[in-house]
Write an enzyme that holds these catalytic residues in place. Sequence first.
Site, mmCIF file in Angstrom:
data_model
loop_
_atom_site.group_PDB
_atom_site.id
_atom_site.type_symbol
_atom_site.label_atom_id
_atom_site.label_comp_id
_atom_site.label_asym_id
_atom_site.label_seq_id
_atom_site.Cartn_x
_atom_site.Cartn_y
_atom_site.Cartn_z
ATOM 1 N N LYS A 7 10.322 -8.720 -7.333
ATOM 2 C CA LYS A 7 8.931 -8.538 -6.900
ATOM 3 C C LYS A 7 8.020 -8.737 -8.110
ATOM 4 O O LYS A 7 8.178 -8.075 -9.139
ATOM 5 C CB LYS A 7 8.786 -7.118 -6.344
ATOM 6 C CG LYS A 7 7.753 -6.980 -5.264
ATOM 7 C CD LYS A 7 7.910 -5.616 -4.611
ATOM 8 C CE LYS A 7 6.781 -5.304 -3.695
ATOM 9 N NZ LYS A 7 6.814 -3.901 -3.272
HETATM 10 C C1 E4P Z 1 4.939 -3.307 -0.374
HETATM 11 O O1 E4P Z 1 5.675 -4.076 -0.920
HETATM 12 C C2 E4P Z 1 4.213 -2.255 -1.063
HETATM 13 O O2 E4P Z 1 5.145 -1.623 -1.883
HETATM 14 C C3 E4P Z 1 3.645 -1.220 -0.135
HETATM 15 O O3 E4P Z 1 3.644 -1.708 1.205
HETATM 16 C C4 E4P Z 1 2.311 -0.696 -0.555
HETATM 17 O O4 E4P Z 1 1.867 0.219 0.407
HETATM 18 P P1 E4P Z 1 0.685 1.281 0.118
HETATM 19 O O5 E4P Z 1 -0.613 0.538 0.115
HETATM 20 O O6 E4P Z 1 0.771 2.229 1.281
HETATM 21 O O7 E4P Z 1 0.997 1.914 -1.192
#
Ligand code: E4P
Length: 216
Positions: free
Chosen positions: A83
């Site tokens: 990521k």
């Molecule tokens: C996805 O890859 C992210 O880690 C996640 O969906 C972020 O979500 P949040 O905005 O609730 O922190």
Amino acid sequence: MQIFIDSADLAEIKEAVAIGVVDGCTTNPSLLAKVGRKLEALIPEICEVVNGPVSAEVVATDCDGILKEGRALAKLHKNVVVKVPLIVEGLKAVRVFSKEGIKTNVTLCFSPTQAMLAAKAGATYISPFVGRLDDLAQDGMELIQQIVTIYDNYDYDTQVLVASVRNPVHVTNAALIGAHCATIPFSVIKQLASHPLTDSGLAKFLADAKKNAGAV
Ligand code: E4P
């Protein structure tokens, strides 16, 4: 639509996988901090449980640092997806990963042009954050529609992974638009399966079955 669990909590990941609807998992540094786990130690444990892509996020912000961290993460398990943040240095790294056959999930996407560049760099997944846009009184799902249209227009291979999902309506709309996948917190995965009319209807059926227990 593929369903990923957005979590670093091994116990809830196991619970979600046991339902039989989880195709993958995404983590991020904030989710790791919540459970007090180290990425390198946790990712192999998640990969033992989840039979599908597992996203592990780098924390370097320069291309060389991202490449170093990402290559090490990719070695942890064949299902690891690296990521990478959607910044210029991240895009440079994604192009290299793509040539090396390392899968990537480009995260923190908030605009259609960011998503277009990630696809051109060879990202495996793009993660647009719908909930965080909604929090700013913008329309997160409009961004999903725009990205899906752009990717369709040019036959980009990058998969749209709807992220920052806060409720079942996000999931319904992501599926109606035709996003490839959504990464969903466990609390929302459970909401997807429930409805108050299911609960009251079941309670009535069970009560009636009990009343009728002596029937011939
Ligand atoms: C996805 O890859 C992210 O880690 C996640 O969906 C972020 O979500 P949040 O905005 O609730 O922190």
